[in-house]
Motif scaffolding. Structure first.
Motif, PDB file in Angstrom:
ATOM      1  N   ARG A 181     117.231  54.481   3.162  1.00  0.00           N
ATOM      2  CA  ARG A 181     116.726  55.834   3.436  1.00  0.00           C
ATOM      3  C   ARG A 181     116.145  55.923   4.848  1.00  0.00           C
ATOM      4  O   ARG A 181     116.346  56.927   5.547  1.00  0.00           O
ATOM      5  CB  ARG A 181     115.682  56.227   2.396  1.00  0.00           C
ATOM      6  CG  ARG A 181     116.273  56.545   1.017  1.00  0.00           C
ATOM      7  CD  ARG A 181     115.230  57.145   0.099  1.00  0.00           C
ATOM      8  NE  ARG A 181     114.221  56.155  -0.284  1.00  0.00           N
ATOM      9  CZ  ARG A 181     114.293  55.400  -1.377  1.00  0.00           C
ATOM     10  NH1 ARG A 181     115.330  55.509  -2.195  1.00  0.00           N
ATOM     11  NH2 ARG A 181     113.334  54.537  -1.660  1.00  0.00           N
TER      12      ARG A 181
ATOM     13  N   ASP B 165     129.343  65.414  -2.525  1.00  0.00           N
ATOM     14  CA  ASP B 165     128.268  64.863  -1.701  1.00  0.00           C
ATOM     15  C   ASP B 165     128.793  63.665  -0.901  1.00  0.00           C
ATOM     16  O   ASP B 165     129.415  62.752  -1.469  1.00  0.00           O
ATOM     17  CB  ASP B 165     127.096  64.392  -2.566  1.00  0.00           C
ATOM     18  CG  ASP B 165     126.307  65.529  -3.180  1.00  0.00           C
ATOM     19  OD1 ASP B 165     126.420  66.666  -2.676  1.00  0.00           O
ATOM     20  OD2 ASP B 165     125.577  65.280  -4.157  1.00  0.00           O
ATOM     21  N   ARG B 166     128.541  63.676   0.393  1.00  0.00           N
ATOM     22  CA  ARG B 166     128.887  62.519   1.229  1.00  0.00           C
ATOM     23  C   ARG B 166     127.704  61.566   1.217  1.00  0.00           C
ATOM     24  O   ARG B 166     126.559  61.977   1.457  1.00  0.00           O
ATOM     25  CB  ARG B 166     129.213  62.954   2.655  1.00  0.00           C
ATOM     26  CG  ARG B 166     129.787  61.843   3.525  1.00  0.00           C
ATOM     27  CD  ARG B 166     130.388  62.407   4.806  1.00  0.00           C
ATOM     28  NE  ARG B 166     131.019  61.356   5.592  1.00  0.00           N
ATOM     29  CZ  ARG B 166     130.452  60.739   6.636  1.00  0.00           C
ATOM     30  NH1 ARG B 166     129.222  61.090   7.018  1.00  0.00           N
ATOM     31  NH2 ARG B 166     131.088  59.795   7.292  1.00  0.00           N
ATOM     32  N   VAL B 167     127.976  60.283   0.963  1.00  0.00           N
ATOM     33  CA  VAL B 167     126.895  59.341   0.682  1.00  0.00           C
ATOM     34  C   VAL B 167     127.173  57.978   1.297  1.00  0.00           C
ATOM     35  O   VAL B 167     128.310  57.619   1.611  1.00  0.00           O
ATOM     36  CB  VAL B 167     126.711  59.161  -0.855  1.00  0.00           C
ATOM     37  CG1 VAL B 167     126.328  60.469  -1.519  1.00  0.00           C
ATOM     38  CG2 VAL B 167     127.974  58.581  -1.494  1.00  0.00           C
TER      39      VAL B 167
ATOM     40  N   TRP C  16     130.843  53.683   2.380  1.00  0.00           N
ATOM     41  CA  TRP C  16     130.369  55.066   2.436  1.00  0.00           C
ATOM     42  C   TRP C  16     131.564  55.983   2.137  1.00  0.00           C
ATOM     43  O   TRP C  16     132.724  55.584   2.279  1.00  0.00           O
ATOM     44  CB  TRP C  16     129.761  55.401   3.801  1.00  0.00           C
ATOM     45  CG  TRP C  16     130.788  55.581   4.890  1.00  0.00           C
ATOM     46  CD1 TRP C  16     131.353  56.760   5.310  1.00  0.00           C
ATOM     47  CD2 TRP C  16     131.412  54.539   5.669  1.00  0.00           C
ATOM     48  NE1 TRP C  16     132.282  56.519   6.307  1.00  0.00           N
ATOM     49  CE2 TRP C  16     132.332  55.166   6.545  1.00  0.00           C
ATOM     50  CE3 TRP C  16     131.287  53.150   5.718  1.00  0.00           C
ATOM     51  CZ2 TRP C  16     133.114  54.441   7.450  1.00  0.00           C
ATOM     52  CZ3 TRP C  16     132.063  52.429   6.609  1.00  0.00           C
ATOM     53  CH2 TRP C  16     132.966  53.068   7.475  1.00  0.00           C
TER      54      TRP C  16
ATOM     55  N   LEU D 247     122.961  64.183  -7.900  1.00  0.00           N
ATOM     56  CA  LEU D 247     124.151  64.015  -7.081  1.00  0.00           C
ATOM     57  C   LEU D 247     125.296  64.778  -7.713  1.00  0.00           C
ATOM     58  O   LEU D 247     125.335  64.967  -8.929  1.00  0.00           O
ATOM     59  CB  LEU D 247     124.517  62.535  -6.962  1.00  0.00           C
ATOM     60  CG  LEU D 247     123.482  61.632  -6.294  1.00  0.00           C
ATOM     61  CD1 LEU D 247     123.787  60.162  -6.571  1.00  0.00           C
ATOM     62  CD2 LEU D 247     123.441  61.890  -4.789  1.00  0.00           C
TER      63      LEU D 247
ATOM     64  N   VAL E 229     122.355  55.236  -4.266  1.00  0.00           N
ATOM     65  CA  VAL E 229     123.127  56.131  -3.411  1.00  0.00           C
ATOM     66  C   VAL E 229     122.170  57.021  -2.625  1.00  0.00           C
ATOM     67  O   VAL E 229     121.174  57.507  -3.170  1.00  0.00           O
ATOM     68  CB  VAL E 229     124.090  56.992  -4.259  1.00  0.00           C
ATOM     69  CG1 VAL E 229     124.725  58.092  -3.423  1.00  0.00           C
ATOM     70  CG2 VAL E 229     125.170  56.115  -4.888  1.00  0.00           C
ATOM     71  N   VAL E 230     122.485  57.234  -1.349  1.00  0.00           N
ATOM     72  CA  VAL E 230     121.704  58.143  -0.506  1.00  0.00           C
ATOM     73  C   VAL E 230     122.655  59.177   0.087  1.00  0.00           C
ATOM     74  O   VAL E 230     123.700  58.819   0.647  1.00  0.00           O
ATOM     75  CB  VAL E 230     120.981  57.386   0.629  1.00  0.00           C
ATOM     76  CG1 VAL E 230     120.313  58.362   1.592  1.00  0.00           C
ATOM     77  CG2 VAL E 230     119.946  56.434   0.056  1.00  0.00           C
ATOM     78  N   LYS E 231     122.292  60.455  -0.052  1.00  0.00           N
ATOM     79  CA  LYS E 231     123.089  61.509   0.572  1.00  0.00           C
ATOM     80  C   LYS E 231     123.000  61.410   2.095  1.00  0.00           C
ATOM     81  O   LYS E 231     121.940  61.108   2.650  1.00  0.00           O
ATOM     82  CB  LYS E 231     122.583  62.885   0.135  1.00  0.00           C
ATOM     83  CG  LYS E 231     122.856  63.247  -1.304  1.00  0.00           C
ATOM     84  CD  LYS E 231     122.373  64.672  -1.577  1.00  0.00           C
ATOM     85  CE  LYS E 231     122.495  65.055  -3.022  1.00  0.00           C
ATOM     86  NZ  LYS E 231     122.017  66.437  -3.274  1.00  0.00           N
TER      87      LYS E 231
ATOM     88  N   ALA F 219     126.174  53.950   0.019  1.00  0.00           N
ATOM     89  CA  ALA F 219     125.814  53.371  -1.271  1.00  0.00           C
ATOM     90  C   ALA F 219     125.654  51.865  -1.166  1.00  0.00           C
ATOM     91  O   ALA F 219     126.234  51.217  -0.299  1.00  0.00           O
ATOM     92  CB  ALA F 219     126.889  53.704  -2.308  1.00  0.00           C
TER      93      ALA F 219
END
Length: 322
Positions: A270, A81-83, A64, A77, A102-104, A85
């Protein structure tokens, strides 16, 4: 950038290598850290099938951090952005990931590590387990994965029985909602204890989260007729034998809960982000040990040997002691 390279069995070095550039559809992440997975242990030990040296950052897949560059065609994205992955060379200061992997992370998680891959795995295993209110669920092996599954099963209304070798693991299971804890030391006594808890019936769901032969055998015994045996442990050290006669007689469903479909993996990730952000799940107590990149060997060895109180190792890119 600095990246770890595993050079041989139980040997590694930190190399200075060129920082990768994101291609079309990719992002580059300046990593804050990467979790150490139990699946790293067997490659670290150097089985015949393992090839050395690894790619820089290789084996790290629980990263991350913050996006610092995006490739052509990436629109949802942006840098900053902090994510979390799903990427695969995260024992390094930077890694590349497909934008679709990738998920924010919401601002509410800014102060928390977020090894998204194992958290997402837990949610996918939970979904596949089909746990319902009123069931008795045995979870064999209470580490990071077992503890998260304990919380999710309890929230679903199940009675949860944690089974693990160490008393500290059983205490952890209870802190995450387990109703019962059984020391994993004697096969026949465990069977007697579970029969006593279930009126001789057994458990509607049994999750095996160790990845060894005996826990799999034990899970087969504990699951009731018509129940589900969920294989969550990662069995990578050789073939397994199963009691097919018992499986046939009981009419159980056997579920291999390891997902390989990227869309399903992302669904779990998610769901994990939402659960932690909402406060439904708080995994922070599970991140028990932190190491700098120059101590990757200690992180891997401790993941294998599990010193007292150990649950989950994080390799972080800041000065930190275990």
């Amino acid at each position: 950038m600095l990246a770890a390279v595993v050079t041989g069995p139980r040997a590694f070095a930190v190399h200075s290598v060129e920082r990768p550039e994101p291609g079309a559809g990719e992002v580059r992440i300046r990593l804050e850290g990467c979790g150490v997975c139990a699946s790293n242990i067997t490659p670290w030990e150097g089985p015949e099938w393992m090839q050395f040296p690894t790619d820089p950052g290789g084996m790290g897949h629980e990263g991350w951090g913050v996006i610092d560059a995006v490739g052509q065609g990436v629109e949802a994205l942006a840098a900053g952005d902090r994510v979390a992955a799903l990427s695969f060379k995260s024992f390094a200061e930077y890694d590349l990931a497909q934008a679709s992997a990738v998920v924010k992370l919401p601002d509410s998680l800014d102060d928390q590590p977020f090894p998204g891959e194992p958290l997402g795995c837990a949610f996918n295993i939970f979904r596949r387990s089909d746990i319902r209110a009123g069931q008795t669920v045995a979870i064999i092996g209470i580490g990071f994965l077992g503890a998260v599954l304990t919380r999710l099963a309890k929230d679903a209304g199940a009675r949860v029985v944690g089974i693990s070798r160490r008393q500290s693991s059983l205490d952890l299971a209870r802190s995450y909602g387990a109703d019962e804890g059984i020391v994993m030391d004697d096969h026949w006594r465990i069977l007697e204890d579970v029969r006593a808890l279930t009126g001789g019936k057994g458990c509607e769901r049994v999750i095996e989260a160790v990845g060894k032969q005996w826990p799999l055998d034990l899970a087969s015994e504990l699951v009731c007729e018509g129940g589900k045996l969920i294989v969550a442990g990662y069995h990578q050290d050789g073939p397994r034998q199963v009691n097919m006669q018992m499986w046939n007689w009981k009419g159980i469903d056997v579920i291999n809960a390891h997902e390989r479909d990227p869309e399903v993996q992302m669904q779990g990730l998610r769901e994990a982000v939402e659960a932690v952000a909402s406060g439904r799940l708080d995994p922070r107590a599970l991140y028990t040990h932190r190491y700098g990149l120059d101590r990757l060997d200690d992180a891997l060895n401790d993941t294998r040997d599990k010193p007292d109180g150990f649950v989950k190792a994080l390799v972080t890119f800041e000065a930190a002691d275990a």
